[in-house]
Design a protein around this motif. Structure first.
Motif, PDB file in Angstrom:
ATOM      1  N   ALA A 139      -3.102  -1.201   1.554  1.00  0.00           N
ATOM      2  CA  ALA A 139      -2.072  -2.193   1.235  1.00  0.00           C
ATOM      3  C   ALA A 139      -2.208  -2.768  -0.169  1.00  0.00           C
ATOM      4  N   SER A 142       0.555  -2.334  -3.002  1.00  0.00           N
ATOM      5  CA  SER A 142       1.813  -3.061  -2.797  1.00  0.00           C
ATOM      6  C   SER A 142       1.683  -4.503  -3.253  1.00  0.00           C
ATOM      7  N   VAL A 143       0.555  -5.123  -2.941  1.00  0.00           N
ATOM      8  CA  VAL A 143       0.372  -6.522  -3.309  1.00  0.00           C
ATOM      9  C   VAL A 143       0.205  -6.656  -4.821  1.00  0.00           C
ATOM     10  N   GLY A 145       1.310  -4.596  -7.014  1.00  0.00           N
ATOM     11  CA  GLY A 145       2.586  -4.230  -7.625  1.00  0.00           C
ATOM     12  C   GLY A 145       3.606  -5.357  -7.588  1.00  0.00           C
ATOM     13  N   GLY A 146       3.408  -6.322  -6.706  1.00  0.00           N
ATOM     14  CA  GLY A 146       4.288  -7.481  -6.681  1.00  0.00           C
ATOM     15  C   GLY A 146       3.900  -8.523  -7.724  1.00  0.00           C
TER      16      GLY A 146
ATOM     17  N   VAL B 111       5.285  -8.555   1.052  1.00  0.00           N
ATOM     18  CA  VAL B 111       4.021  -8.525   0.324  1.00  0.00           C
ATOM     19  C   VAL B 111       4.229  -8.514  -1.177  1.00  0.00           C
ATOM     20  N   ALA B 112       5.419  -8.110  -1.636  1.00  0.00           N
ATOM     21  CA  ALA B 112       5.641  -8.061  -3.080  1.00  0.00           C
ATOM     22  C   ALA B 112       6.053  -9.424  -3.628  1.00  0.00           C
ATOM     23  N   GLU B 137       5.428   0.667   4.121  1.00  0.00           N
ATOM     24  CA  GLU B 137       3.970   0.790   4.111  1.00  0.00           C
ATOM     25  C   GLU B 137       3.292  -0.151   5.090  1.00  0.00           C
ATOM     26  N   ALA B 139       2.388  -3.300   5.194  1.00  0.00           N
ATOM     27  CA  ALA B 139       1.262  -4.062   4.656  1.00  0.00           C
ATOM     28  C   ALA B 139       1.283  -5.541   5.051  1.00  0.00           C
TER      29      ALA B 139
ATOM     30  N   THR H   3       8.461  -8.970 -11.910  1.00  0.00           N
ATOM     31  CA  THR H   3       7.825  -7.944 -12.718  1.00  0.00           C
ATOM     32  C   THR H   3       8.644  -7.585 -13.958  1.00  0.00           C
TER      33      THR H   3
END
Ligand SMILES: Nc1ncnc2c1ncn2[C@@H]1O[C@H](COP(=O)(O)O)[C@@H](O)[C@H]1O
Ligand SMILES: Nc1ncnc2c1ncn2[C@@H]1O[C@H](COP(=O)(O)O)[C@@H](O)[C@H]1O
Ligand SMILES: Nc1ncnc2c1ncn2[C@@H]1O[C@H](COP(=O)(O)O)[C@@H](O)[C@H]1O
Ligand SMILES: Nc1ncnc2c1ncn2[C@@H]1O[C@H](COP(=O)(O)O)[C@@H](O)[C@H]1O
Ligand SMILES: [Mg+2]
Ligand SMILES: [Mg+2]
Ligand SMILES: [Mg+2]
Ligand SMILES: [Mg+2]
Ligand SMILES: [Mg+2]
Ligand SMILES: [Mg+2]
Ligand SMILES: [Mg+2]
Ligand SMILES: [Mg+2]
Lengths: 207, 207, 207, 207, 207, 207, 207, 207
Positions: A139, A142-143, A145-146, B111-112, B137, B139, H3
Motif C-alpha cells: 500500500a 499509493s499513500v 503518491g498522494g 488513501v491518496a 489496490e 489500501a 500533486t
C-alpha cells in the motif's frame, strides 16, 4: 553496454568462482568504471571478499561493486517501511549509485504510521525520482503518491505468507494504485527500479 | 433464522416476481420485523416499488426493506473512498441498519488524500465497529487500521480493470494488511460485512 | 502502539539473536506489559529460553511472551477440528490472551463429526467472539455459523496437499461461506484473528 | 454407445433446429430407448416442445428426453441445499433416470441448517449412491460424508460471486474434503455425476 | 468410525513416534481390525518396522497396515501407466484392500501404447470399479472410459514439471474428460479413490 | 511479408468495412496471390460476400480468401474429434491451403472411440505434418502421438465449461503430453498451427 | 519405439543405479542404436560415468548417450540468448543429434542485442528447423520469427524470478507470439523440442 | 490536485450526463486549465460533443479535454506496433499532452519488423521518456530497451485471445523484461503511463 549503462552481473545460478571471474574480466577491461554484481549468496560474498579485496561488499543488498562509482547527478529517494524489505531497498539504492545518481534513504515509514510518513514529506518532494519498496499488501506507493507528484517506481517484495502469493499480492496492488503515475517493476527487483530511477534523476539534474 | 438474524433475500438469479412473492410471504409471517432483499436489478426494484408500495427502496444499494427496522444499538462506521464503491458501501450500511445497529457514513476518504482521512479520526475512534470498503489496490483498510484500534471488517470491491482481476487484487491486499486485526469478506460482499459489524456493535453497546 | 495494542515481534526471517534483542528492548521499556513474539523457529525458541528465562514459551504456537499478561475481559472461543491445525489455533489463543481477552479452547470438532460439534453448542453461544480454524476444505466456519450468531473470524490453514494450493482452497471456501457474517484472515494468520477477536470480546464484556 | 449408455446430446453451442434433428435421428434409430438432450436454451426447449410433442421437457434441468425411460434399478439420492443449485441437481436427477436408476430428491438441506440434514440421515443411508450438489463454499459433501458411508459424487456449482471464481472455490473445497471417499466432477456437471451414480446404483441393486 | 470404515492415520506432519503411538492405540482398541497409516517418511517406515514388528510395511505406497485385513468382496482394478505413478497406485490398492475389496493391478498401460491397453479390455470390464491413475496430461481416464462402462475414479498425480503445475494440469484434464461418468479425487489422493472404489465394489458383489 | 508468407488479415476488432478495405487493397497490390481474412463475424462475412463477390467464403472457419490459392506441396492432416471443434479445425485447414500445402481432413476421431482412430492410422502416417485439434481434456494429441512419428502441432480449443477454464485445461494437457515431439499453439489458434504445418509440409515434399 | 524414435530414459525421480540398469538393458538389446538419458543429477552422471565408461556424458545438458549416434540428416539450429538457458539448449541439441539430425548452435543472441541477431540471419535461414530457447519475458521467438520463415519450436525456460512464475511468463509470451507459426513446448522441455525439430529436419533434407 | 496534476475524470461506470456535469463543474472552477475525461463510451462522447461544444473529442483515445492544454516541456515518444493497440497509445499520448509534455507518436513498429524499428532509433534516443505499448506477447519494450537508455514505461494491452488471459501474458512479459529499467503499468493503462512519462519529460527539459 550499448545503452551507456555500467556492466551488471546477475549472481543467481552462478558459482562464486564464476562471479569472481566475470567481475575480474569486466574490471580489467574498464578499471575506470564500476561493475555491479547482485543476488549473491553468502558464499559468493565471502569468496569475492577474499579474491577481490578491492571490491566493496554490501551484505544487506547481497551485492558488490568493483571500481570507482560515477559522480552522482540528481537524487533518488529510496523509501521503505520495514526491515524485511531492507535487502530489496539496499539493492535499489546501490544500483542507483552505480548508475550515477545520488541516494537518499527514507526507512521505517509504513502505511500504519502515517505521522512518520507526513514528517518526511519535504524530503520526498525534493527528490528527482522515488523508489518505494513494500511487501505484504503493497500500500505504501499509493499513500506516498498522494503526497507528492515526483515520478515514482514501486517495487513489490516477496515479504509475506499465505495469500501474499510470494509477492503477487503486493505486485497487483501497486499495478492498481489509485495514485496516478505509479510505475512498477518485478517482485524484489530493486535493480530494475534503480536503473530507471537513476536515469530519470540524472537527466532531471541541472547540468 | 436460528441465529436471531432477520430474513434476507438474495436477489441475484431470481425474477422480479419471485422476489416480490418471497418478500410478501416473509413479511406476512412476521410483519413486525424487517425483511431485506439485496442484489436487485433495476427491473426488480421497479416491480417491488409497484407491488409493495410500503417497501423502502435503496437504489444505490440495489436493495429494499419491508417492515420496520429494529431499534439501533451501537454504531458501525462505513468508510469508503470513492463514488465507484458506493453500491457496496450502501449495501453494507443498509444491512447494518436491518441487523439493528446504527450507521455512520464516512465517504470520500481515500488513501491518496490523507488529510481528509486524518480529519475523521475521531469519528472512526467513536464507532463500535468499522466497515472499510475499497477497490483497486485495496489500501484503505491498512491506513485506517494504523489510525485506530476499533474492530474492522474490510470489503474489497470489483472496481478496477486489468490486473485488478475483478477485485482479487484488493482482496489479496486486504488479507495481507500490515494493520493488525483486519478481517475480510468476499469481493463486493457489503452484506456479510454488515452482518458481522452489526453483531459486534450491538453487543458492544452498553445495555 | 498507537492503537493501544501490545508490541508484537514477527519472528519469520529474523535470527534468534535478533528476536532476543528486540524482545529485551521492548520489555525493558515497558516491563509492566506483555510482549509477544510469533513464528519462531525451534532454534529461536531454544535461544530465547536460555537468554530470557523469565519468558513463557509456547512451542505449539511457535511463540513466546515476556512480561505479565493483561487482565482478561470477555471470552473468545477458539474452535479447531484437528491436530494439524493446532499451531494456528494456539497462535490465535495466545494472541487473544496477550491482547486482554479470555480464551476458551474447543478442539476436535470437525465437520465430519457433527455430534461433537452439536455437543459444544452452548459453549459457542456463550463466547463473545469465535475464532474458527480449519484447513483442507475449510468447511467448519459454515457449519459453526449455522449454529450461532456470535461474531466469528475464520482462519484458513495451509494444512492439505495438491488442490489445497497451500491453503487457498480453505481461504476461498471461507470467503464464500453461506453462513452470514463470517469474516476471514490470511492463511495461517492466527495472530490477526486473535487481535480482532480480542478487541471484540473486550468491548463486549460488561465493564 | 459402446459403453452401454443411452445417447446424450450436449445442447450447448447447437441451434434449436440442430438439436431437434439430432434427437429425431437418434430416436428413429432406437425408438425403444430414451435419448437425453442437456444444456438447452429456452429457445431450444420451445422449439423441441413444438417439433417433438412426444418429448418430455424438464425446464428446470434445461433438458429433454425422448423415448421411454429404462426400468429403474437401485436408488440414487440427489442432495442439494438451495434453489440456486436446482438446475444442476435436476440435470443430475434426470440423467440418473435416463441411465436406469431410481432417483430420490433431498432438497433444502444446507450446512447452515444441520437439523434438517440430520433429519434425512436414514434416507441418505438407504441410497445406493449419493449425488451432493453445492455452490459457494461447497461444504455440503463434507458434512454428508460424515453422516454416512454410502458412495458419493460431489458436484460443485457456479453459484456465487467474487472469490467463488465461477465455481472454482466449491470445486477446490470438494477435492479437499476431509470426508473420505468423496469423488468430484466438473463445475455444474450434473450429467457426469448422474452417469457415475446410476452405474453404481444399478450394479448395487440385487438382481 | 461412524461410517463403518477402518481407522486411518494420515502420517504427513507427524513424527515417527507419534505415528507408532497412534497405531498402537488404535490396534489395542480393536486388534481384530486393520489400521492403515499413509504418507509415511522413510524414517517413519523404519521406526514402525522396529517398534511394531507385526505391522506390514508397503514402502512403495509409503504406508503400513496393522491387524488382519478384512475379507475381500468385489474387485477394484487399479490402472496406471508408468513407474512414476506407482506410489499413488500402490496407496490406492492398499486402501482398497484395507476397506474390504479385492485388488487387480493393471500396470504399464499408457495412452501412448494403445495396444497394451486394448489387450486388458476384458480385465477392465470384469472389475466392479476402476481406479485410473495418471500424471502429466492425465489422458488415461478418457481413453479407458471409452473402452468400458464400469464406474471409474480418476486420480491425477503430481508427476511432471513446468506447466504440469504440480498435478493441476492432470486434475483439470480429468475433470473435463469427454468420457462420461469419470469422477475425480485430489492430486495424489490414492487413499480417497481407494475408499470410494472399495465401497462401490463391496456393494456391487453378490452377497 | 518478409518471411514469404501470404498476407493475412486478423478480423477480430475490425469493422466489416475495414476488413473489406484491407482485403481489397492487399488484393489490388498482388492479384496473383491469395489473401486470407480470419476471425470474421457473420456480419463481416455477409458484407464481404456482397462487396467482394470474387472472394471465397468459409463460414465454418469464419474466414475468407481472395485471389488464387497457391499450388499445394506436401500434405497436412487436420485431425479433430467433434463438431464443436470444427471452426478451429476449419481455420487450420484453410490456413494450410493458403500457405501452399495440401489438406487432408480426418474428423470424428475422439479418444473415447479408439477404433475409429486406429482405422485412420495409415492416413496419419502418410501426412507430412499433423494438426490435432481438441477441447475439453485435450487428450487426442497424446493418443495420436502414440500411433505415429509424423511431426505434430496440437491446437487446444476453448470448447468446454467450468474447469476447462476457457481452454486452459486442454492447453496444459497438450503441453504435458507424454507423446514426444508434440508442439502446441495458443487456444483456438488454428491459424498459427496452419502456418507451421504448411511450412513443414512444403519443405518435406520432394521437389 | 513404435514411432521409430530411439529409446529415452527420463532420469528425474530415478536413482543413479536405476538409470544405469535401464541404460544397460536398453543398450544390450540394441547395441547398434543410441540410448539417451535426460534430467540426471550430478550423482547420476558420476555413477553412469563409472559404471558405463563407454557412455558419453553431457554435463551441461544433464544427459548421457550410450551407443552410436545415427547419421545426421538435415539441420536444426538451436538459438539461445544467455548462459542461464544453456542447460535447456544443450538438452535440445543433444536430443536432435540422438534423433538423427544435425545441430547448429547459435548462442548469445538476445533481444536486447539486435545486431548480433541480425548478424546470424543467414545461418537461421539455412536451417531446416529452429529451436529458440528463452526465459524471463520469452521474447526471442517473436523477434527470430520476424526474420525468417523457417519452421520454429519455442522453448520457454524457468529462468527468472517473481512474476516469471517459474517460466509461465515466458510460456504465455511464446503462445501469444505475433510471429506466425511459432509452436511451443513445455517449460524447460528441450527434449520435446528436439524430437519435433529433428523429425522436421530429417524429412526436409533431400534424400 | 495536491500533486499539481490536472483534474482527470474516469468515465467508466459513469453515465454520459454525470460525465458532462463533472467536466462542467471542474472547468468552471478553473477555466484556465485543461480537464481530461477518459474511458468514455461512444454515447458519452456524443453527449459531451453536444453539451460541451468547446470540448475537444478524441474518439480513438475514447477521451475528451476541456480547457486549454498547458505549454509543453520536454518530449515523450509513444511507441506502438499495431492498430489494435491504438486506443491505449492514444490515451497515453493525450494524457501526456494534458500533463504538459510534448508527444511524438511512433507507430507501426512491431518486433516482427525489426527494420522499421531500427529506422526510428534516433527518434527514440531524442525523447526524454518512452511509452511503449504492446499486447499479445508484450515483447516490444525488451527490444526497444536494447536500443536506447531513455527512461521507459511499458503498457501491456488486453489485445489477444486465449492464453493472453486478457493482457496478463503481456503484463508478465514486461515485468520480466531482460532490458534493464523497464517499468510497467496496469493493463490498458495509457493514462498512468502518460502521467509518469510527462512528469519525467517536464523535469528533464532545460528550463
Ligand atoms: N448480497 C449478498 N451477498 C451474499 N449473501 C447474501 C446477500 N444477500 C443475501 N445473502 C444470503 O442469501 C440468503 C438468502 O438466500 P435466498 O434464500 O437464495 O434468497 C440470506 O440468508 C443470506 O445469507
Ligand atoms: N451437460 C453435459 N455436461 C457434460 N457433457 C455432456 C453433457 N450433456 C452431454 N454431454 C456429453 O456430450 C456428448 C454428446 O455430445 P454432442 O455429440 O456434441 O451432442 C454425450 O455423449 C455426453 O458425453
Ligand atoms: N486467427 C488468427 N489468430 C492469430 N493471429 C492471426 C489470426 N489471423 C491473422 N493473424 C495474424 O494477424 C496478422 C494481421 O493482423 P492485422 O494487421 O491486425 O489484420 C497476420 O499477419 C497474422 O500474423
Ligand atoms: N483511464 C484511466 N485509468 C486509470 N485511472 C484513471 C483513468 N482515468 C482517470 N483515472 C483516475 O481516476 C481519477 C478520477 O476518478 P473519478 O473521480 O472516479 O472520475 C483520476 O484522478 C485518475 O487518478
Ligand atoms: Mg508493506
Ligand atoms: Mg481504493
Ligand atoms: Mg478442516
Ligand atoms: Mg452451498
Ligand atoms: Mg500420464
Ligand atoms: Mg477433446
Ligand atoms: Mg530471455
Ligand atoms: Mg505486440
Amino acid at each position: 553496454a550499448r545503452t551507456g549503462d555500467p556492466e551488471v552481473v546477475y549472481g543467481a545460478g552462478k558459482t562464486p568462482d564464476q562471479v569472481v571471474a566475470i567481475l575480474r574480466a569486466l574490471h580489467d577491461k574498464h578499471p575506470e568504471r564500476a561493475v555491479l554484481a547482485t543476488r549473491l549468496t553468502p558464499e559468493a560474498l565471502a569468496t569475492i571478499g577474499e579474491a577481490l579485496p578491492e571490491a566493496t561488499l554490501d551484505p544487506v543488498a547481497r551485492a558488490v561493486t568493483l571500481g570507482p562509482l560515477p559522480t552522482a547527478r540528481g537524487t533518488v529517494a529510496v523509501v521503505a517501511a520495514g526491515t524485511s524489505d531492507a535487502p530489496v531497498a539496499a539493492e535499489a539504492a546501490l544500483t542507483v549509485a552505480v548508475h550515477g545518481a545520488g541516494v537518499e534513504r527514507i526507512d521505517d515509514v509504513g502505511v500504519a504510521g502515517l505521522h512518520r510518513l507526513l514528517g518526511v514529506r519535504d524530503r520526498l518532494a525534493q527528490a528527482d525520482c522515488l523508489i518505494v519498496v513494500a511487501g505484504m499488501e503493497g500500500a505504501l506507493p499509493s499513500v506516498v503518491g498522494g503526497l507528492t507528484g515526483v515520478p515514482m517506481v514501486a517495487v513489490p517484495t516477496s515479504v509475506g505468507y499465505g495469500a501474499s502469493l510470494g509477492g503477487v499480492a503486493a505486485l497487483l496492488a501497486m499495478l492498481n494504485s489509485c495514485a496516478p503515475g505509479v510505475t512498477v517493476v518485478n517482485i524484489d527487483n530493486g535493480y530494475g527500479a534503480g536503473v530507471h530511477a537513476a536515469r530519470v534523476a540524472r537527466q532531471s539534474a541541472p547540468r
